[in-house]
Design an enzyme around this catalytic site. Structure first.
Site, mmCIF file in Angstrom:
data_model
loop_
_atom_site.group_PDB
_atom_site.id
_atom_site.type_symbol
_atom_site.label_atom_id
_atom_site.label_comp_id
_atom_site.label_asym_id
_atom_site.label_seq_id
_atom_site.Cartn_x
_atom_site.Cartn_y
_atom_site.Cartn_z
ATOM 1 N N ASN A 193 -21.032 7.996 27.224
ATOM 2 C CA ASN A 193 -22.261 7.342 27.658
ATOM 3 C C ASN A 193 -22.044 5.858 27.887
ATOM 4 O OD1 ASN A 193 -24.450 9.331 27.605
ATOM 5 N ND2 ASN A 193 -23.868 9.593 25.470
ATOM 6 N N ARG B 159 -29.114 11.596 19.414
ATOM 7 C CA ARG B 159 -29.069 12.958 19.931
ATOM 8 C C ARG B 159 -27.742 13.209 20.664
ATOM 9 N NH1 ARG B 159 -27.956 15.546 24.594
ATOM 10 N NH2 ARG B 159 -29.067 13.912 25.731
ATOM 11 N N ASP B 160 -27.557 12.528 21.761
ATOM 12 C CA ASP B 160 -26.398 12.773 22.621
ATOM 13 C C ASP B 160 -25.095 12.447 21.894
ATOM 14 O OD1 ASP B 160 -24.586 12.942 24.739
ATOM 15 O OD2 ASP B 160 -25.894 11.969 26.174
ATOM 16 N N HIS C 216 -29.411 8.176 33.693
ATOM 17 C CA HIS C 216 -28.556 8.515 32.556
ATOM 18 C C HIS C 216 -27.126 8.547 33.095
ATOM 19 C CE1 HIS C 216 -27.614 10.717 28.743
ATOM 20 N NE2 HIS C 216 -26.592 11.103 29.479
ATOM 21 N N CYS D 107 -19.672 13.445 26.088
ATOM 22 C CA CYS D 107 -18.393 14.123 26.314
ATOM 23 C C CYS D 107 -17.284 13.173 26.732
ATOM 24 C CB CYS D 107 -18.499 15.190 27.407
ATOM 25 S SG CYS D 107 -19.836 16.332 27.182
ATOM 26 N N HIS E 121 -22.856 7.739 32.879
ATOM 27 C CA HIS E 121 -21.699 7.804 31.983
ATOM 28 C C HIS E 121 -20.634 6.807 32.404
ATOM 29 C CE1 HIS E 121 -22.431 12.015 30.050
ATOM 30 N NE2 HIS E 121 -23.472 11.232 29.940
#
Lengths: 321, 321
Positions: free
Chosen positions: A257, A20-21, A215, A248, A217
């Protein structure tokens, strides 16, 4: 397709968000068959929760046009896996439930500026949306858990610092709105380990069992250090993306991520069981690479390989290459 | 040349090893003037300890042929900086002291196999060598501190696991041999945060004030997580290399040493004062890049920049760009 049976209970849950991400962050569209092959390979590596897509309008995000099909196939092929989908609103939630998603996740911004820019709704409006989604999830034949990831929880590129009280107040309101799990997302890669520890400690104190995933990064290289701090604060679910895809990435060489491969290596090396095997995880990486030829993948462990004498947390040795 | 005066006492010491560890790991030779310009810029950024070179035979390591000159100039220009040099043996120590080095560092392997492969001496022979160096340092007009970095302390690519008891026993013997500080090095990038915490806790218990620096690598992406674990175990001196230069990067994209820029960012964001300013540190990075055109530099913070609203540990805001 059977998944790896490790015989031991994992101590942390690595929630793979790459399909997904990762896939929504790149401009190309991965063919459905390639997505399914990657998801199969991830399941084969022992990942038990996989975010397979996002129920957003195909005109806004053509990479996710096949999300219903991906959800249907993934749930059919992997009865033991929590096939999760991102849903931005009630309409998305309805579609995801119709496709058979086993868990839904909604991003809700702690920063009002980010919320308006991202979904053109205030936090208050998103809270109402989430309330309706929670009601929808509760009236399914089998309960479908609803997770919220509080985005910009550690800072926002639009408003800068986000007061910690705002984050906890929002998380609390979300839990009262009927959400099963509320996690915190470092959407913009601004978190540091002291802040991660502080905020997750507060979240767990406020929400108890409803405190959810970290979550995090890797925008400024602190991804794993932040995961370590979250783990020490009691977090046991960690989002990560194979090859660091998505999130991103800010600049060349900057993975967005946290990289699943490096995170699994860190925990296993520390003696914390993830339930994930690194050799088939590297096979999944090759499947991903084959599905997206030329795309940059991140991660240091895949480059360096496992160290001589490495043993998994449960004492097993890697299978010979 | 004056160095940055921060007005607050740093809580951790970042020991910059790039001019030694970084420059000896690449095949090119950086011109002496470029080295000195880089060292000036590092001092300007607030770094208080800089390992400027290695006293090894020039035929073995032509990159270090100018080490005596670099030491002489650096000490003359930067009276407030601990200008450190690596010395592999008594002969190197004599040369370093003659050049005016203010601190010496010696690598001693915890792995017998690595020791034999690296310096063709057993650990016992190295211990005797160190004993003589300690005597030499003590009889200088002003005491010159002698540091040992125990290499392969967290594992060895030749022998695999290195027993923790071996590491602590060696560290203890080194302290008794008259060494001022004994640090631990993850020479081959095999350390994990649990092991780092355990081993530094034991080191500090065994050696007290003589327990020294953490020299950690980023081979598998765990560099900063390992630094965090070391910090939590009480370590207050951290080796790092600007641009991640050196430390035997294993593969493209794999930085060897912990990246100074990212480490400083992590500590300052956490509220731990390093005494180093990131804006002049990025200037130093540009000076390094100019001195080694085309060389790959690592680090995520330089790519991403400082987050909106960032403040240093002492409350200052970055100076406007």
């Amino acid at each position: 397709m059977s998944t790896v049976n490790r015989g031991t209970t994992p101590e942390v849950l690595i929630s793979e968000v790459g399909p997904r991400d990762g896939l929504q962050s790149i401009s190309r569209t991965m063919p459905t068959e390639a997505k399914l092959a990657w998801i199969d390979a991830l399941a084969q590596a022992g990942l038990k929760e996989i975010e397979v897509g996002s129920f957003v309008p195909a005109r806004l995000m053509p990479q996710m046009a096949d999300v219903a099909e991906v959800v249907r196939h993934s749930t059919a092929r992997h009865p033991g896996i929590t096939v999760m989908a991102l849903v931005p609103n009630v309409r998305g939630a309805e579609a995801a439930l119709a496709a058979g998603a086993r868990k839904l996740t909604v991003p809700v911004s702690a920063s009002e500026a980010h919320s308006m820019a991202n979904v053109r709704k205030t936090r208050e409006q998103m809270l109402e949306e989430v309330r309706q989604m929670a009601a929808l999830c509760r009236c399914q034949p089998t309960h479908v858990p609803l997770e919220v990831g509080v985005s910009t929880a550690f800072g926002c590129t639009l408003q800068g610092a986000v007061p910690e009280d705002d984050v906890i107040r929002l998380a609390d309101a979300l839990a009262h709105a009927g959400v099963d799990e509320v996690g915190l997302s470092d959407t913009t890669g601004m978190a540091n380990p002291a802040q991660v520890r502080r905020l997750f400690t507060r979240l767990r104190r406020a929400l108890g069992e409803r405190a959810g995933a970290a979550h995090l990064h890797n925008t400024r290289g602190l991804g794993l250090a932040n995961c370590l701090a979250a783990y020490e604060a009691g977090v046991r679910t960690f989002d990560a993306s194979q090859g660091g895809l998505g999130g991103c990435p800010y600049a060349p060489g900057a993975s967005g991520n946290v990289v699943t491969e490096d995170l699994v290596f860190m925990f296993e090396a520390m003696g914390v069981r993830t339930g994930v095997d690194l050799e088939p995880l590297l096979v999944a990486r090759a499947v991903l690479a084959a599905g997206l030829p030329g795309e940059s993948l991140y991660g240091m462990t895949p480059e360096a390989g496992l160290p001589l004498g490495f043993t998994y947390a449960d004492g097993r040795r890697p299978s010979p290459a």
